[in-house]
Design an enzyme around this catalytic site. Structure first.
Site, PDB file in Angstrom:
ATOM      1  N   GLY A   1       0.678  -1.238   0.210  1.00  0.00           N
ATOM      2  CA  GLY A   1       0.002   0.033  -0.026  1.00  0.00           C
ATOM      3  C   GLY A   1       0.772   1.118   0.020  1.00  0.00           C
ATOM      4  O   GLY A   1       2.075   1.239   0.227  1.00  0.00           O
TER       5      GLY A   1
ATOM      6  N   GLU B   1      14.927   9.206 -15.148  1.00  0.00           N
ATOM      7  CA  GLU B   1      13.479   9.580 -15.057  1.00  0.00           C
ATOM      8  C   GLU B   1      12.869   9.499 -16.408  1.00  0.00           C
ATOM      9  O   GLU B   1      13.081  10.073 -17.486  1.00  0.00           O
ATOM     10  CB  GLU B   1      13.609  11.159 -14.466  1.00  0.00           C
ATOM     11  CG  GLU B   1      14.178  11.227 -13.202  1.00  0.00           C
ATOM     12  CD  GLU B   1      14.399  12.627 -12.623  1.00  0.00           C
ATOM     13  OE1 GLU B   1      14.530  13.536 -13.884  1.00  0.00           O
ATOM     14  OE2 GLU B   1      14.193  12.926 -11.774  1.00  0.00           O
TER      15      GLU B   1
ATOM     16  N   HIS C   1      13.859  10.297  -1.437  1.00  0.00           N
ATOM     17  CA  HIS C   1      13.862   9.071  -1.968  1.00  0.00           C
ATOM     18  C   HIS C   1      15.420   9.039  -2.579  1.00  0.00           C
ATOM     19  O   HIS C   1      16.250   8.346  -2.263  1.00  0.00           O
ATOM     20  CB  HIS C   1      13.058   8.784  -3.072  1.00  0.00           C
ATOM     21  CG  HIS C   1      11.898   8.213  -2.827  1.00  0.00           C
ATOM     22  ND1 HIS C   1      11.491   6.966  -3.165  1.00  0.00           N
ATOM     23  CD2 HIS C   1      10.827   8.332  -2.259  1.00  0.00           C
ATOM     24  CE1 HIS C   1      10.388   6.521  -2.734  1.00  0.00           C
ATOM     25  NE2 HIS C   1       9.887   7.391  -2.130  1.00  0.00           N
TER      26      HIS C   1
END
Length: 181
Positions: A8, A60, A48
């Site tokens: 989750g 990216e 992160h």
């Protein structure tokens, strides 16, 4: 080896995936699918980034993961974070009309994209992070349901072909597919 890490929101899945990647090798390519569009998302991305070793590479890529990986060079492992955002990026490209009229075409297109991605990943050390759509309720609007259906299909495809599948809940990883060790 393909490893899928699911869980989750804020379950600890990215942190676990990063720890797993560290165990695979020193040369890790981190493939980020999220685009920091606002200040809060920029802060998340920074957190992160700060957790990752400086030696890791970064790509990216919002949409074309195959192309990004094809031009990425040689790495001990690839860590793709995450398939939920990758799927959402594709949903966000759709017009309101196509969302309203979709009869499973988008889900089928994402299934094809996923198959091509998985073909690219074969024979590589890769860790894929995704959100488990089955842990929440049914979305209250058509776009949300389209996203949930497509990501559910993507997750099932990846899990089927993965060597290992890990579920992370409350920061605790539990292996649900594959052999320990």
């Amino acid at each position: 080896m393909i490893r899928l890490v699911t869980g989750g929101v804020r379950s600890g899945k990215s942190r676990f995936a990063e720890e797993t990647a560290r165990d695979v090798g020193e040369k890790v390519l981190y493939v980020a699918t999220g685009v920091p569009g606002d200040e809060e998302m920029q802060e998340r991305v920074a957190r992160h980034r700060d957790r990752r070793p400086r030696s890791w590479g970064l790509v990216e890529e919002e949409w074309d993961l195959e192309a990004a990986l094809a031009r990425s060079g040689e790495w001990d492992a690839w860590l793709i974070d995450d398939l939920g955002t990758w799927t959402a990026n594709h949903v966000m490209r759709l017009s309101e009309e196509s969302i309203r009229e979709d009869q499973g075409g988008f889900e089928a297109e994402m299934a094809k994209k996923t198959d091509r991605l998985l073909d690219t990943l074969q024979d590589q050390e890769v860790i894929l992070v995704t959100a488990e759509t089955g842990l929440g309720g049914v979305a209250m609007n058509r776009m949300g349901r389209l996203f949930q259906d497509a990501l559910g299909t993507v997750n099932q495809q990846v899990a089927q072909r993965a060597d290992e599948v890990w579920l992370v809940a409350c920061g605790i990883p539990c292996q649900i597919k594959g052999v320990d060790g």
